[in-house]
Design a protein around this motif. Structure first.
Motif, short mmCIF file in Angstrom:
data_model
loop_
_atom_site.label_atom_id
_atom_site.label_comp_id
_atom_site.label_asym_id
_atom_site.label_seq_id
_atom_site.Cartn_x
_atom_site.Cartn_y
_atom_site.Cartn_z
N GLY A 113 -25.49 15.82 -27.78
CA GLY A 113 -25.35 14.41 -28.17
C GLY A 113 -23.93 14.29 -28.97
O GLY A 113 -23.38 15.40 -29.22
N THR A 114 -23.36 13.19 -28.80
CA THR A 114 -22.11 12.88 -29.27
C THR A 114 -22.11 11.28 -29.67
O THR A 114 -22.78 10.59 -29.08
CB THR A 114 -21.03 13.35 -28.19
N GLY A 115 -21.17 11.08 -30.71
CA GLY A 115 -21.16 9.51 -30.92
C GLY A 115 -20.15 9.68 -32.23
O GLY A 115 -19.41 10.34 -32.53
N ARG A 127 -15.41 11.68 -34.01
CA ARG A 127 -16.32 12.10 -33.17
C ARG A 127 -17.29 13.18 -33.27
O ARG A 127 -16.70 14.34 -33.25
CB ARG A 127 -15.74 12.00 -31.61
N ALA A 128 -18.42 13.21 -33.26
CA ALA A 128 -19.41 14.26 -33.81
C ALA A 128 -19.97 14.86 -32.34
O ALA A 128 -20.27 13.92 -31.31
CB ALA A 128 -20.61 13.94 -34.51
N VAL A 129 -20.17 16.04 -32.11
CA VAL A 129 -20.84 16.72 -31.00
C VAL A 129 -21.98 17.55 -31.61
O VAL A 129 -21.72 18.44 -32.50
CB VAL A 129 -19.90 17.46 -30.39
N SER A 135 -24.55 21.32 -34.81
CA SER A 135 -23.09 20.76 -34.69
C SER A 135 -22.07 21.63 -34.11
O SER A 135 -22.21 22.64 -34.38
CB SER A 135 -22.67 20.30 -36.12
N ALA A 136 -21.37 21.13 -33.23
CA ALA A 136 -20.21 21.69 -32.63
C ALA A 136 -19.00 21.70 -33.55
O ALA A 136 -18.50 20.59 -34.02
CB ALA A 136 -19.93 21.29 -31.34
N LEU A 142 -17.70 20.93 -25.20
CA LEU A 142 -18.45 20.27 -24.01
C LEU A 142 -18.06 20.91 -22.96
O LEU A 142 -19.01 20.98 -21.95
CB LEU A 142 -18.21 18.97 -24.18
N GLY A 143 -16.75 21.49 -22.84
CA GLY A 143 -16.26 21.79 -21.44
C GLY A 143 -16.92 23.02 -21.08
O GLY A 143 -16.78 23.28 -19.82
#
Length: 400
Positions: A113-115, A127-129, A135-136, A142-143
């Motif tokens: 999830g991201t946004g 930008r949250a991931v 939570s990252a 993501l990579g």
């Protein structure tokens, strides 16, 4: 009446996972207040996906949403607040936007999830991931999970535009092979901006500059080395060609790249530190940093015509760009055990029938999930029975 989202293969993301597939595929995509989509849930199979529809209905918006599953600013390089859905004449939505996906990976089922959400400082956005609900620390994580590469009509000028565009294109290719590369690029560019700001303000505190230049040297040489490795391997793959697509030769051109070809990385770090320290006054006067991997370029040559890619026709440049992307996808599949997500916007419109057929055969043979868009469903007829064809209207998706 608006048609509901469809499940192309009657697939349920909540079903038992079974054996982990040796692919990377989005099995469910959910959007909230993203571009022209208020709410969308799309269940997908792992086969190639074709999105057809008129211009302006949201096909590229879907590809952009998918591109946010990888590190970076997405395929449009948009500011975070530009992505928020808005009605005509309205400001971006205050609630932000969100992209959520359930993916099949060789390691099993994964939720990303991201946004956009409010930052820690009042009035800021970030930008949250989240990975599997946790939570990252940063989007660069993501990579480690998603390799995504895209071709858009804007990239048709890649060989004619400035070197910055080619570096950004290359860095996406590099990150697909070296997931930590996105973090090195972000750290280097952040230190580069801070150093330029201090120089512009007339700051002469050597401690600040020493710390920033050390960061630039460490991350700058690391990112240059990852570029060099990727270009070396991709050059070997691109020289083979893909069907009727042209063969290509690739090489790095830049001062730091030359150092790495003749000395150890640790020595290149020391030299970059020394160059940055010696050039502070010059950089302050010129308003630019004269040495570093931010000045490198990607040189591409059309081997079948024996000329630089920039000197080919528009069609030849398009063909060589597709050839490089396909060679890279093969390389990623061999190196990481999975093909990357390929996002190909309006890819078929300017290819002749022979190259379209070859492209479709290649993306099917890769075994990964490729997303393609177009206005003319007839161009994708050779994919009948081998791809999911979905029709996009304004804010909804149905079976074509």
């Amino acid at each position: 009446m608006t048609a509901p989202p469809i499940s192309a293969l009657a697939y349920s993301p909540d079903a038992a996972t079974g054996a982990a597939p040796a692919i990377l595929a989005v099995r469910q995509l959910r959007l909230t207040d993203f571009r022209n989509y208020r709410q969308l849930r799309l269940d997908c199979g792992a086969d190639p996906i074709v999105l057809v529809g008129a211009n302006g209905v949201g096909k590229t918006n879907l590809l952009e949403a998918l591109s946010f599953l990888a590190p970076g600013r997405g395929l449009r390089r948009a500011r975070l607040d530009e992505v928020c859905r808005r009605a005509r004449g309205e400001a971006p939505g205050a609630a932000g936007w969100a992209v959520a996906a359930t993916l099949d990976t060789p390691d099993g089922r994964l939720a990303i999830g991201t946004g956009l959400e409010a930052g820690r400082a009042e009035g800021t956005l970030r930008r949250a991931v989240r990975i599997d609900g946790r939570s990252a620390a940063s989007q660069t994580v993501l990579g480690q999970h998603v390799a995504a590469v895209w071709l858009t009509p804007q990239l048709d000028r890649l060989f004619l535009d400035g070197p910055g565009e080619r570096r950004r294109f290359l860095d996406r290719l590099v990150t697909a092979l070296h997931p930590q590369h996105a973090g090195d690029v972000a750290a280097y560019e952040n230190a580069l901006r801070q150093r330029a700001r201090l120089l512009g303000e007339g700051n002469r505190d050597p401690h600040w500059f020493t710390a920033l230049e050390d960061t630039m040297a460490r991350h700058g040489v690391a990112l240059a080395a990852a570029r060099a490795d990727t270009v070396h391997r991709l050059d070997a793959a691109a020289r083979l060609g893909v069907g009727p697509f042209p063969r290509a030769a690739l090489a790095m051109a830049g001062e730091v790249d030359g150092w790495l070809a003749t000395m150890a990385a640790i020595d290149a770090e020391d030299r970059l530190r020394a160059e940055l320290g010696a050039n502070r006054l010059r950089d302050a006067e010129s308003g630019t940093t004269c040495c570093g991997p931010h000045r490198s370029d990607l040189a591409v040559r059309h081997l079948d015509l024996d000329l630089p890619a920039a000197e080919g026709s528009t069609g030849q440049q398009k063909a060589i760009l597709v050839s490089i992307a396909l060679a890279h996808a093969r390389l990623v599949a061999l190196s990481r055990g999975r093909a990357p997500l390929l996002l190909l916007d309006e890819i078929a419109a300017h290819l002749d029938a022979e190259r379209r057929d070859a492209l479709f055969d290649e993306v099917v043979a890769l075994g990964g999930q490729t997303w393609m868009t177009g206005t003319d469903a007839g161009l994708f007829a050779p994919l009948a029975g081998r791809a999911q064809v979905l029709r996009v209207t304004d804010g909804s998706i149905t079976a074509a």
